[in-house]
Design a protein around this motif. Structure first.
Motif, mmCIF file in Angstrom:
data_model
loop_
_atom_site.group_PDB
_atom_site.id
_atom_site.type_symbol
_atom_site.label_atom_id
_atom_site.label_comp_id
_atom_site.label_asym_id
_atom_site.label_seq_id
_atom_site.Cartn_x
_atom_site.Cartn_y
_atom_site.Cartn_z
ATOM 1 N N UNK A 52 -4.387 3.365 1.150
ATOM 2 C CA UNK A 52 -4.778 2.174 0.660
ATOM 3 C C UNK A 52 -4.147 2.361 -1.046
ATOM 4 N N UNK A 53 -3.344 1.279 -1.121
ATOM 5 C CA UNK A 53 -3.119 1.000 -2.389
ATOM 6 C C UNK A 53 -3.260 -0.396 -2.790
ATOM 7 N N UNK A 54 -3.553 -0.843 -3.594
ATOM 8 C CA UNK A 54 -4.013 -2.083 -4.253
ATOM 9 C C UNK A 54 -3.380 -3.017 -3.969
ATOM 10 N N UNK A 55 -1.472 -2.362 -5.037
ATOM 11 C CA UNK A 55 -0.435 -3.682 -4.513
ATOM 12 C C UNK A 55 0.658 -2.705 -3.657
ATOM 13 N N UNK A 56 1.368 -3.676 -2.869
ATOM 14 C CA UNK A 56 2.708 -3.032 -2.604
ATOM 15 C C UNK A 56 4.084 -3.794 -2.487
ATOM 16 N N UNK A 57 4.888 -3.022 -3.681
ATOM 17 C CA UNK A 57 6.080 -3.116 -3.912
ATOM 18 C C UNK A 57 7.169 -3.356 -3.667
ATOM 19 N N UNK A 58 7.563 -4.079 -2.744
ATOM 20 C CA UNK A 58 8.599 -3.481 -1.544
ATOM 21 C C UNK A 58 9.798 -4.304 -1.644
#
Length: 215
Positions: free
Chosen positions: A61-67
């Motif tokens: 449950x991350x706040x931000x996904x850096x992809x």
């Protein structure tokens, strides 16, 4: 008992949970180290393939996904769309080594929260994470302007994904196995792609899409 709302000073100490998706081990390690140096950012999970992003995101449950935009298994933009559909509370920041207008346009169409070059300064990356965490969009202004000047891509995100895998020289059976589709579904997608691009065949479709910077 009355509960007082948090003031701004208290909010500053809230840690932003980040999931990082990058297939190159050294790059991933460097990005993790850079982000974890920030007192208000913590990388809670890291993956190396696109098809690992959504299951991992559901778990942590991350706040931000850096992809990273180019990943094995599933491309970054497709994974971002899946996150938006399944985890609307998680925002997405796409990283790429190529700032091509067509790529930026695809990112905008996928409604990602941010689009950043990998060689951006470390403080810019951290600030981008903070911005997208609160729902702001972070996209390089010059790249965004160039993106709007390009022709609209008639292909869907899934069709682009299939054409990109096809461009790697994969067979229909390989594509079906990699994207968890039936061979018949892949053939239908490829036929639709050729028709939409007014191409002579798949090879011609790949050339058209590459020249237009849609892949």
């Amino acid at each position: 008992m009355t509960t007082e709302p948090l003031n701004w000073g208290a909010r500053c100490f809230v840690v932003i949970k980040v999931l990082l998706a990058e297939d190159m081990h050294m790059v991933r390690g460097a990005l993790v180290a850079l982000l974890n140096m920030e007192s208000d950012i913590e990388v809670v999970a890291q993956v190396a393939a696109g098809d690992q992003i959504l299951p991992t995101a559901k778990a942590v449950q991350p706040d931000v996904a850096v992809i990273d935009i180019d990943l094995p298994g599933k491309d970054g933009l497709t994974a971002a769309v899946e996150i938006h559909e399944s985890l609307p509370g998680c925002h997405t920041l796409i990283l790429t080594s190529l700032g091509r207008p067509g790529t930026v346009r695809r990112a905008l169409d996928a409604k990602v929260n941010g689009f950043l070059l990998k060689d951006a300064p470390s403080d810019k990356l951290a600030n981008a994470v903070r911005s997208v965490a609160i729902g702001r969009r972070v996209i390089d202004s010059e790249l965004a302007l160039a993106a709007w000047e390009t022709d609209d891509c008639p292909l869907t995100t899934r069709e682009i994904e299939i054409l990109r895998v096809t461009a790697r020289g994969r067979t229909v059976a390989d594509i079906a196995a990699e994207l968890f589709l039936s061979p018949g579904t892949v053939r239908n997608y490829l036929a639709a792609i050729v028709t939409k691009l007014n191409a002579r065949n798949r090879v011609h479709a790949i050339r058209i899409a590459t020249d237009a910077e849609w892949l």
